[in-house]
Design a protein around this motif. Structure first.
Motif, mmCIF file in Angstrom:
data_model
loop_
_atom_site.group_PDB
_atom_site.id
_atom_site.type_symbol
_atom_site.label_atom_id
_atom_site.label_comp_id
_atom_site.label_asym_id
_atom_site.label_seq_id
_atom_site.Cartn_x
_atom_site.Cartn_y
_atom_site.Cartn_z
ATOM 1 N N TYR A 253 3.156 4.621 5.074
ATOM 2 C CA TYR A 253 3.126 5.724 4.119
ATOM 3 C C TYR A 253 2.813 7.014 4.884
ATOM 4 N N SER B 9 -6.247 0.761 -4.154
ATOM 5 C CA SER B 9 -5.904 -0.441 -4.913
ATOM 6 C C SER B 9 -6.348 -0.327 -6.372
ATOM 7 N N ILE C 209 -1.618 1.678 -4.134
ATOM 8 C CA ILE C 209 -1.135 0.799 -3.056
ATOM 9 C C ILE C 209 -2.006 -0.450 -3.028
ATOM 10 N N ALA D 229 -3.490 -1.943 1.069
ATOM 11 C CA ALA D 229 -3.129 -0.853 1.993
ATOM 12 C C ALA D 229 -3.741 -1.084 3.364
ATOM 13 N N TRP E 119 5.212 0.673 -4.938
ATOM 14 C CA TRP E 119 4.048 0.616 -4.052
ATOM 15 C C TRP E 119 4.014 -0.752 -3.386
ATOM 16 N N ARG E 120 4.301 -0.733 -2.096
ATOM 17 C CA ARG E 120 4.446 -2.004 -1.379
ATOM 18 C C ARG E 120 3.097 -2.572 -0.958
ATOM 19 N N SER E 121 3.041 -3.879 -0.802
ATOM 20 C CA SER E 121 1.768 -4.526 -0.510
ATOM 21 C C SER E 121 1.576 -4.812 0.966
#
Length: 283
Positions: A62, A104, A109, A112, A20-22
């Motif tokens: 996403y 979050s 994520i 997001a 899960w990228r920030s």
């Protein structure tokens, strides 16, 4: 709203879980700005959603979370990963923060980039009633002020509409705010009040007078503001060849209901429900 805990997503094929990228890449950010700047954001930004509205929700980078959904009768939507979200009465920006926080706190994520866009404006409407050409309900996305709402309703009926309107607020239905339409037509913006969903604008029928006797077009007509007897005669088509302004009479109803007949001059003012009679000249 405190988002409920959602189980972590299942592992992807191959046994590895998607990281899960920030953040989002520069190209995605540019596309984001271009796409959303083209929307009519100035009006939609303050719009508060309600049942029947349709929104699209995009979490950038996403695409699998892209969702277009209609707000339910209970005022909620369902979004992937976090489930049911209550959105009724909230602006797009408030919903963005709500979903961002839920993604979050649920561990899905971090940071997001969520954007919400209203696709169909259904719930927030202002009613325009009375002496307008097309009475009905109109979206506050198109009509943010009294003049815009009346314009969408086709404008005031010239023959029958009065020079005042009354605005009733949804949150205070017992109070009627008087709107001077005559002042609005003369560019007095102080009377052009903002409207919100559930408000009602009512344009009453104009007061009328009656004119009979030696005029070209006897009948009943709308009273214009500060209308004189002379102007009333003009509206009635003017005097016939036999008519005279001498001895003109008005039958007028007094506040107590009594009817009196008085002689009037051309410069006297016409009052609601006056019956003006023009006599034949003896010479």
């Amino acid at each position: 709203m405190n988002p409920r805990k959602i189980p972590k997503p299942m592992a992807l094929a191959g046994g590895t879980q998607r990281p899960w990228r920030s953040g989002i890449g520069l190209n995605s950010l540019i596309l984001l700005v271009l796409a959303w700047c083209l929307a009519p954001a100035a009006l939609a930004a303050d719009y508060r959603l309600g049942p029947g509205d349709v929104v699209s929700i995009n979490v950038y980078d996403y695409p699998e979370l892209l969702t277009e959904t209609r707000v339910s009768d209970s005022g909620s939507i369902t979004f992937p990963l976090i489930g049911e979200v209550s959105v009724s009465g909230k602006t797009p920006a408030e919903i963005e923060k709500l979903i961002t926080g839920a993604l979050s706190s649920g561990g899905f994520i971090k940071q997001a980039q969520v954007h919400v866009k209203v696709q169909e404006f259904v719930s927030q409407k202002v009613s325009v009633l009375g002496e307008v050409r097309s009475p009905g309900k109109y979206s506050t996305q198109e009509a943010t002020r009294v003049t815009e709402a009346i314009a969408l309703a086709g404008g005031v009926n010239v023959e029958t509409g009065g020079d005042k309107a009354y605005l009733t607020r949804k949150d205070d239905p017992t109070k009627k705010i008087e709107i001077d339409l005559h002042a609005l037509m003369h560019a007095d913006a102080s009377h052009d009040l903002p409207v919100q969903g559930g408000d009602i604008i009512f344009v009453p029928k104009a007061a009328q007078f009656y004119i009979y006797g030696e005029v070209t077009k006897p009948g009943h007509y709308k009273i214009e503001r500060n209308m004189s007897v002379q102007q009333a005669i003009s509206v009635g088509g003017g005097l016939t060849t036999k008519g005279t302004e001498r001895g003109m009479e008005v039958r007028r109803t007094q506040p107590n209901g009594e009817q009196v007949t008085i002689e009037v001059e051309p410069t006297d003012m016409i009052k609601p429900d006056d019956v003006l009679y023009i006599y034949e000249s003896w010479f």
